[in-house]
Write a protein that holds these residues in place. Sequence first.
Motif, PDB file in Angstrom:
ATOM      1  N   ARG A  79       2.501   6.562   8.970  1.00  0.00           N
ATOM      2  CA  ARG A  79       3.177   6.707  10.269  1.00  0.00           C
ATOM      3  C   ARG A  79       2.960   5.496  11.169  1.00  0.00           C
ATOM      4  N   GLY A  80       2.201   4.521  10.700  1.00  0.00           N
ATOM      5  CA  GLY A  80       1.976   3.310  11.478  1.00  0.00           C
ATOM      6  C   GLY A  80       0.997   3.482  12.624  1.00  0.00           C
ATOM      7  N   LEU A  81       0.076   4.433  12.504  1.00  0.00           N
ATOM      8  CA  LEU A  81      -0.866   4.711  13.588  1.00  0.00           C
ATOM      9  C   LEU A  81      -2.251   4.108  13.355  1.00  0.00           C
ATOM     10  N   VAL A  82      -2.568   3.824  12.085  1.00  0.00           N
ATOM     11  CA  VAL A  82      -3.883   3.282  11.732  1.00  0.00           C
ATOM     12  C   VAL A  82      -3.685   2.114  10.775  1.00  0.00           C
ATOM     13  N   LEU A  83      -4.525   1.092  10.937  1.00  0.00           N
ATOM     14  CA  LEU A  83      -4.567  -0.045  10.026  1.00  0.00           C
ATOM     15  C   LEU A  83      -5.875  -0.030   9.261  1.00  0.00           C
ATOM     16  N   ARG A  84      -5.804  -0.439   7.984  1.00  0.00           N
ATOM     17  CA  ARG A  84      -7.003  -0.641   7.164  1.00  0.00           C
ATOM     18  C   ARG A  84      -7.269  -2.142   7.129  1.00  0.00           C
ATOM     19  N   ASN A  85      -8.488  -2.522   7.415  1.00  0.00           N
ATOM     20  CA  ASN A  85      -8.863  -3.937   7.369  1.00  0.00           C
ATOM     21  C   ASN A  85      -9.970  -4.134   6.344  1.00  0.00           C
ATOM     22  N   LYS A  86      -9.686  -4.928   5.311  1.00  0.00           N
ATOM     23  CA  LYS A  86     -10.708  -5.266   4.309  1.00  0.00           C
ATOM     24  C   LYS A  86     -11.633  -6.313   4.911  1.00  0.00           C
ATOM     25  N   GLN A  87     -12.907  -6.193   4.647  1.00  0.00           N
ATOM     26  CA  GLN A  87     -13.896  -7.128   5.159  1.00  0.00           C
ATOM     27  C   GLN A  87     -13.909  -8.389   4.305  1.00  0.00           C
ATOM     28  N   ALA A  88     -14.061  -9.535   4.939  1.00  0.00           N
ATOM     29  CA  ALA A  88     -14.078 -10.812   4.230  1.00  0.00           C
ATOM     30  C   ALA A  88     -15.309 -10.928   3.332  1.00  0.00           C
ATOM     31  N   VAL A  89     -16.439 -10.450   3.802  1.00  0.00           N
ATOM     32  CA  VAL A  89     -17.684 -10.572   3.044  1.00  0.00           C
ATOM     33  C   VAL A  89     -17.706  -9.632   1.850  1.00  0.00           C
ATOM     34  N   ASP A  90     -17.355  -8.378   2.062  1.00  0.00           N
ATOM     35  CA  ASP A  90     -17.366  -7.379   0.995  1.00  0.00           C
ATOM     36  C   ASP A  90     -16.003  -6.691   0.980  1.00  0.00           C
ATOM     37  N   ARG A  91     -15.154  -7.086   0.066  1.00  0.00           N
ATOM     38  CA  ARG A  91     -13.774  -6.584   0.023  1.00  0.00           C
ATOM     39  C   ARG A  91     -13.713  -5.082  -0.289  1.00  0.00           C
ATOM     40  N   ARG A  92     -14.823  -4.495  -0.728  1.00  0.00           N
ATOM     41  CA  ARG A  92     -14.831  -3.055  -0.997  1.00  0.00           C
ATOM     42  C   ARG A  92     -14.884  -2.243   0.291  1.00  0.00           C
TER      43      ARG A  92
END
Length: 167
Positions: A79-92
């Motif tokens: 629905r475009g309400l939340v974004l997931r951001n992968k961390q640069a240090v630990d992509r998991r």
Amino acid sequence: MPTATPETALAVLQQFRLVVSAMQGQYQRMHRQTGLSGAQLWFLQEIASEPGLTLGQVAQRLAIHQSTASNQLEKLVRRGLVLRNKQAVDRRVTRLQLTEAGHAALAASSGPARGLLQQTLLTMPEPELQMLHAALSALGQRLGPWLSEHDAHTPLATLLGQPGQDE
């Protein structure tokens, strides 16, 4: 210890009905205002209160199973309400944040996004809340044979069959 009288039992049952009715009414108002369920709004509220939470942290704050939280997250991302951001240090590691639309959805809702019942419980004096906890724990033990472990982690909005749960 003597058992309760039918009159007392019915009076307590009526109090449960009032609690459920208040919660249903609030969930319905929130859904009409935002198109989101109470559980979804609470999910958004937790992320808004601390941007960068992980899915596991949100699940813990909502007292729901991580798979339930994952399902809610998928709906909110679509629905475009939340974004997931992968961390640069630990992509998991994936951190969550609200989009502008997510913030707007929270702003459009009247009443506590964390849930009417939870917010009301937070305003009670600690001794009253402790007495309520003890009484409900005793009730839960008596209901034990009819409950599953899943029941304790199912969002109240889902148990109440509120709108927006299948979105």
